[in-house]
Design an enzyme around this catalytic site. Structure first.
Site, PDB file in Angstrom:
ATOM      1  N   LEU A  16       0.829  -1.205   0.000  1.00  0.00           N
ATOM      2  CA  LEU A  16       0.000   0.000   0.000  1.00  0.00           C
ATOM      3  C   LEU A  16       0.862   1.254   0.000  1.00  0.00           C
ATOM      4  O   LEU A  16       0.576   2.223  -0.720  1.00  0.00           O
ATOM      5  CB  LEU A  16      -0.927   0.000   1.232  1.00  0.00           C
ATOM      6  N   THR A 105      -7.341  -4.131   9.397  1.00  0.00           N
ATOM      7  CA  THR A 105      -7.550  -5.366   8.620  1.00  0.00           C
ATOM      8  C   THR A 105      -8.866  -6.067   8.932  1.00  0.00           C
ATOM      9  O   THR A 105      -9.417  -5.906  10.038  1.00  0.00           O
ATOM     10  CB  THR A 105      -6.371  -6.334   8.935  1.00  0.00           C
ATOM     11  N   TYR A 129      -2.070 -11.675  14.612  1.00  0.00           N
ATOM     12  CA  TYR A 129      -2.054 -10.521  13.702  1.00  0.00           C
ATOM     13  C   TYR A 129      -3.300  -9.657  13.952  1.00  0.00           C
ATOM     14  O   TYR A 129      -3.193  -8.437  14.171  1.00  0.00           O
ATOM     15  CB  TYR A 129      -2.005 -11.015  12.250  1.00  0.00           C
TER      16      TYR A 129
HETATM   17  N1  LIG Z   1      -1.669  -7.270   3.236  1.00  0.00           N
HETATM   18  C1  LIG Z   1      -2.978  -7.399   3.466  1.00  0.00           C
HETATM   19  O1  LIG Z   1      -3.647  -8.325   2.980  1.00  0.00           O
HETATM   20  C2  LIG Z   1      -3.685  -6.362   4.314  1.00  0.00           C
HETATM   21  C3  LIG Z   1      -5.057  -6.426   4.409  1.00  0.00           C
HETATM   22  C4  LIG Z   1      -5.707  -5.461   5.157  1.00  0.00           C
HETATM   23  C5  LIG Z   1      -4.996  -4.486   5.818  1.00  0.00           C
HETATM   24  N2  LIG Z   1      -3.654  -4.456   5.745  1.00  0.00           N
HETATM   25  C6  LIG Z   1      -2.946  -3.407   6.491  1.00  0.00           C
HETATM   26  O2  LIG Z   1      -2.582  -2.393   5.574  1.00  0.00           O
HETATM   27  C7  LIG Z   1      -1.282  -1.868   5.929  1.00  0.00           C
HETATM   28  C8  LIG Z   1      -0.357  -1.982   4.737  1.00  0.00           C
HETATM   29  O3  LIG Z   1      -0.314  -3.337   4.344  1.00  0.00           O
HETATM   30  P1  LIG Z   1       0.692  -3.838   3.215  1.00  0.00           P
HETATM   31  O4  LIG Z   1       0.124  -5.073   2.641  1.00  0.00           O
HETATM   32  O5  LIG Z   1       1.099  -2.704   2.346  1.00  0.00           O
HETATM   33  O6  LIG Z   1       1.924  -4.251   4.162  1.00  0.00           O
HETATM   34  P2  LIG Z   1       3.415  -4.602   3.733  1.00  0.00           P
HETATM   35  O7  LIG Z   1       3.520  -4.776   2.251  1.00  0.00           O
HETATM   36  O8  LIG Z   1       3.839  -5.722   4.629  1.00  0.00           O
HETATM   37  O9  LIG Z   1       4.193  -3.257   4.106  1.00  0.00           O
HETATM   38  C9  LIG Z   1       4.492  -2.891   5.420  1.00  0.00           C
HETATM   39  C10 LIG Z   1       5.740  -2.028   5.365  1.00  0.00           C
HETATM   40  O10 LIG Z   1       6.070  -1.655   6.711  1.00  0.00           O
HETATM   41  C11 LIG Z   1       7.464  -1.914   6.899  1.00  0.00           C
HETATM   42  N3  LIG Z   1       7.714  -2.167   8.312  1.00  0.00           N
HETATM   43  C12 LIG Z   1       7.712  -3.364   8.964  1.00  0.00           C
HETATM   44  N4  LIG Z   1       8.037  -3.190  10.243  1.00  0.00           N
HETATM   45  C13 LIG Z   1       8.239  -1.857  10.417  1.00  0.00           C
HETATM   46  C14 LIG Z   1       8.624  -1.071  11.520  1.00  0.00           C
HETATM   47  N5  LIG Z   1       8.849  -1.627  12.715  1.00  0.00           N
HETATM   48  N6  LIG Z   1       8.741   0.269  11.349  1.00  0.00           N
HETATM   49  C15 LIG Z   1       8.534   0.840  10.143  1.00  0.00           C
HETATM   50  N7  LIG Z   1       8.192   0.140   9.054  1.00  0.00           N
HETATM   51  C16 LIG Z   1       8.045  -1.201   9.187  1.00  0.00           C
HETATM   52  C17 LIG Z   1       7.725  -3.125   6.041  1.00  0.00           C
HETATM   53  O11 LIG Z   1       9.120  -3.280   5.811  1.00  0.00           O
HETATM   54  P3  LIG Z   1       9.691  -4.781   5.543  1.00  0.00           P
HETATM   55  O12 LIG Z   1       8.810  -5.372   4.473  1.00  0.00           O
HETATM   56  O13 LIG Z   1      11.083  -4.543   5.094  1.00  0.00           O
HETATM   57  O14 LIG Z   1       9.556  -5.505   6.830  1.00  0.00           O
HETATM   58  C18 LIG Z   1       6.949  -2.786   4.790  1.00  0.00           C
HETATM   59  O15 LIG Z   1       7.686  -1.952   3.911  1.00  0.00           O
HETATM   60  C19 LIG Z   1      -0.838  -2.639   7.168  1.00  0.00           C
HETATM   61  O16 LIG Z   1      -1.207  -1.899   8.299  1.00  0.00           O
HETATM   62  C20 LIG Z   1      -1.668  -3.902   7.129  1.00  0.00           C
HETATM   63  O17 LIG Z   1      -1.891  -4.412   8.421  1.00  0.00           O
HETATM   64  C21 LIG Z   1      -2.972  -5.364   4.984  1.00  0.00           C
END
Ligand SMILES: NC(=O)c1ccc[n+]([C@@H]2O[C@H](COP(=O)([O-])OP(=O)(O)OC[C@H]3O[C@@H](n4cnc5c(N)ncnc54)[C@H](OP(=O)(O)O)[C@@H]3O)[C@@H](O)[C@H]2O)c1
Length: 286
Positions: A16, A105, A129
């Site tokens: 995202l 989520t 999670y």
């Molecule tokens: N993925 C899904 O299906 C989904 C569904 C609904 C809601 N969401 C929510 O939407 C948001 C974005 O999701 P996404 O899929 O874009 O997640 P993502 O691809 O996993 O991206 C999360 C980012 O945060 C970074 N990160 C991890 N630990 C961190 C820390 N301690 N401090 C700062 N940055 C950190 C990660 O770096 P690294 O990758 O290098 O660890 C990654 O670049 C999240 O809040 C997630 O819970 C996700």
């Protein structure tokens, strides 16, 4: 004199976060401030320092520990990033009078429902999670008034290895993918969700919003559609046994707040997936 909105995207390197960066980068009305692991959200000093230095008008918290299995293995790490991270950003947002958009989520629901879940349904997370993300929501609500919590589901997009990549890579290797037919939600394109978040940045909207692509499907159906749109045979998808997944069974979100306030409409999941795959195949997401 033009007025630019300063937008801080925490977790800018993820699915995202990178969709939002592409969107805000090409819009001259915004000044993009991006951070990822260089500002660890669980570190209150790093978060406060970045906020004081850059004074964003809006903070979008896309940072998270999103690997469901990693959260089960390391519950304290999950709470650190997903709950304490949200707390630190909420405290910083309140101090500098910024609006906080907190991502959450469908996993805040336990999967026991049989019809779509709206913002007025009570959350009961079952996974670590989901529990840690729900703790983050509660801390944001308690600590800053100027917030919007956005729950979405099954996000895919460029920027991180995701479900779409895993399915296509398995098909390219000639492997079968084992997926449940009874795990139901809605696949949501990071680009489509970024469109709603861009709307929120400029809007006077606060509170809780569900924001998934419209429609519903099973994990297996999602994979079959990815394969069909990419020219692979969908016969490589085989049903999985119920205990092979850690995800809750039924977490379909109803975007009720969006609908009854009339502010926005998310696209259908098949349409959004088709757009994502054609842009990706044309090399437009590099
Ligand atoms: N993925 C899904 O299906 C989904 C569904 C609904 C809601 N969401 C929510 O939407 C948001 C974005 O999701 P996404 O899929 O874009 O997640 P993502 O691809 O996993 O991206 C999360 C980012 O945060 C970074 N990160 C991890 N630990 C961190 C820390 N301690 N401090 C700062 N940055 C950190 C990660 O770096 P690294 O990758 O290098 O660890 C990654 O670049 C999240 O809040 C997630 O819970 C996700």
């Amino acid at each position: 004199m033009s007025i630019t909105t300063r937008v801080w995207i925490a977790g800018a390197g993820g699915r995202l976060g990178s969709a939002l960066c592409r969107r805000f980068d090409r819009n001259t009305g915004f000044r993009l401030l991006a951070s990822d692991l260089d500002v660890r959200v669980e570190d209150s000093f790093q978060v406060g320092h970045f906020a004081d230095l850059n004074h964003p008008d809006v903070i979008i918290n896309c940072a998270g520990l999103t690997d469901v299995r990693a959260c089960e293995r390391q519950p304290e790490e999950a709470y650190k990033v997903n709950a304490i991270g949200a707390r630190n950003l909420a405290v910083a947002a309140r101090r500098i009078d910024a609006k906080l958009i907190q991502l959450s989520t469908d996993d805040v629901f336990d999967g026991a429902a049989s019809s779509a879940l709206c913002e007025f349904d009570d959350a009961h997370p079952a996974t670590m999670y989901g529990k840690s993300k729900y703790a983050g929501e509660k801390l944001v609500r308690e600590l800053t008034d100027k917030h919007v919590i956005v729950r979405s589901s099954w996000l895919y997009g460029a920027g991180a290895d995701d479900f779409v990549d895993q399915v296509l890579q398995a098909a390219a290797r000639g492997e079968t993918v084992r997926l449940p037919e009874d795990e139901i939600s809605s696949p949501t394109s990071a680009d489509a969700l970024a469109g709603f978040i861009e709307y929120l940045v400029g809007a006077r909207e606060y509170g809780l919003y569900h924001a998934s692509c419209e429609g519903a499907c099973s994990r297996a159906e999602f994979a079959r559609e990815i394969l069909r749109l990419s020219g692979f045979a969908d016969s490589v998808v085989e049903p999985a046994a119920a205990d092979e997944t850690l995800r809750p069974r039924f977490t379909l979100l109803d975007n009720m707040m969006m609908r009854i306030t009339g502010i926005y409409h998310m696209p259908d999941w098949r349409e959004a997936l088709g757009m994502y795959l054609s842009e990706r195949n044309a090399g437009g997401l590099a």
